[in-house]
Write a protein that holds these residues in place. Sequence first.
Motif, mmCIF file in Angstrom:
data_model
loop_
_atom_site.group_PDB
_atom_site.id
_atom_site.type_symbol
_atom_site.label_atom_id
_atom_site.label_comp_id
_atom_site.label_asym_id
_atom_site.label_seq_id
_atom_site.Cartn_x
_atom_site.Cartn_y
_atom_site.Cartn_z
ATOM 1 N N GLU A 234 -3.840 2.918 -3.491
ATOM 2 C CA GLU A 234 -4.853 1.872 -3.589
ATOM 3 C C GLU A 234 -5.891 2.174 -4.661
ATOM 4 O OE1 GLU A 234 -7.246 -1.173 -0.818
ATOM 5 O OE2 GLU A 234 -7.397 0.907 -0.176
ATOM 6 N N GLY B 75 -8.867 -4.730 -4.063
ATOM 7 C CA GLY B 75 -8.139 -3.840 -3.173
ATOM 8 C C GLY B 75 -6.824 -4.422 -2.697
ATOM 9 N N ILE B 76 -6.070 -3.613 -1.995
ATOM 10 C CA ILE B 76 -4.800 -4.055 -1.416
ATOM 11 C C ILE B 76 -5.109 -4.622 -0.040
ATOM 12 C CG2 ILE B 76 -2.514 -3.329 -0.645
ATOM 13 C CD1 ILE B 76 -2.587 -1.152 -2.781
ATOM 14 N N PRO C 110 -12.773 -1.327 -3.421
ATOM 15 C CA PRO C 110 -11.866 -1.985 -2.474
ATOM 16 C C PRO C 110 -12.592 -2.721 -1.359
ATOM 17 C CG PRO C 110 -11.844 0.403 -2.147
ATOM 18 C CD PRO C 110 -12.596 0.143 -3.412
ATOM 19 N N ALA D 181 0.820 -1.217 0.000
ATOM 20 C CA ALA D 181 0.000 0.000 0.000
ATOM 21 C C ALA D 181 0.849 1.259 0.000
ATOM 22 C CB ALA D 181 -0.932 -0.008 1.208
#
Length: 500
Positions: free
Chosen positions: A119, A129-130, A278, A114
């Motif tokens: 992101e 998402g991360i 995300p 991140a």
Amino acid sequence: MSCVIGLDIGTTSTIGIILDVSSSRILASATRPVTLSSPQQGWAEEDPAEWWANVCAIVPELLQQSGLQNTEIAAIGTTGMLPATVVLDSAGTVLRPSIQQSDGRTGQEVKEIAAEVPEAQFVRRAGNGINQQLVASRIRWIEEHEPEVFARIATVFGSYDYINWRLTGVRRVEQNWALEAGFVDLSTNDLADDLIALAHLRRDMVPDKAGSAEIIGQVSPEAAAQSGLAAGTPVVGGAADHIASAYAAGVLASGDVLLKFGGAADIMIATDTARPDPRMFLDYHIIPGLFMPNGCMSTGGSALNWFIAQFAKAEAAEAEKRGISPHQYLDELAAEIPPGADGVTFIPYLLGEKTPIHDPEARGTILGLSLNHDIRHLWRALLEGYAYAFRHHIEVFNEMGFPTTRYLASDGGSKSRLWMQICADVLQAPVQLLTGHPGSCLGAAWLAGMSTGATDDWGGVANCVSYGDEVQPDPAQRAGYDAGYGFFRETYRMQREQRQ
């Protein structure tokens, strides 16, 4: 007959079926247990050799049950959990146990990724998402903590990719494993070198991507000798277990939703567009041109089993005397309690939580207890907590621009009529029950049938599933559950703010 095999490389078991595609009949089924190990807190690992041994035991049993010869099997489809991470060396040796989808060891690696990639930019590009689902976080963990293993990595892929390789000798990654791994550029639907590089891997270490119904190879003579299959039998790319399960359940058109009540609670929706967010995971639908945004909670039925083991031993003993499950007996008791559990609220974040909050530090919470409460209130509050969590996911889907039009429910928890009524009341929508859904192996088998031309009907898989009652919502419960849901959300928000 046109018979195919579907194999599910599941978290707790390996399951196989033989499906006659022409008649939509399941001719045989077999299962073998899988050992999930947790050598340290938050770890979840399995031995890929056990998956293969299970396949080699299941196939002869399926053939014996069905009375078929191995040459009568037209093709094989596989499915499995996402995103299990299997690493091989150049000789094909498994270098360490598979890191499973429920593993929670990579918090630091997620923070590192991140810090390197914004992101919002990553989500737009990679669709997810991360978070700890990314295979890059697992590979970085191996690099940091097991450098001797990292130095030998030649191939990285998933659980059912591993079985496909054992069957065919061909190394490929199925499209949904690649997408949830964080390696696919949505704009091209191809593997991207720079996304793979986030895992500190070379492009050649991740095999080429395969479509779900794409024939990737044939059963090799070596695999035939070990498994009992006929050499030369086609093998298709397969699918992620939750996607295959939702597809087989009848999630076929935009707005269809599956509520999956397994050991973890899952929710999937069919859509005709990809709108990465995300808060949710994004997968391809099995039907070309569709997508399947989805959520996965860390617990579900596993939390109910934990509750029984820790707090309901007397009730479990009474249930055994009556010849019913502890879950059924507790449902009978909890049905005596009105909706809202007389003010008791259960926040079921017992292992942290995945979607939609992605908070590994979240914890389970019981609120509102007083001396007039007992086991009945606690059990009902636990069931209501998961219904509230499903409603949270539905709100997020709607915020993403995906209206929900139909709800189906599957897996073990859907057998609880009390739980299903609670869900219908919390969502204020009918919930269609399934009574003849064997699981994700059915979706894998239908893919195999599609690949061989035994059928060209993507929607035909629904003919293999039986539908039970449709549970109707009680409008009188709307206001109470609306208030309960608001309290559920606000409680977690306040707890998270206190930690920050």
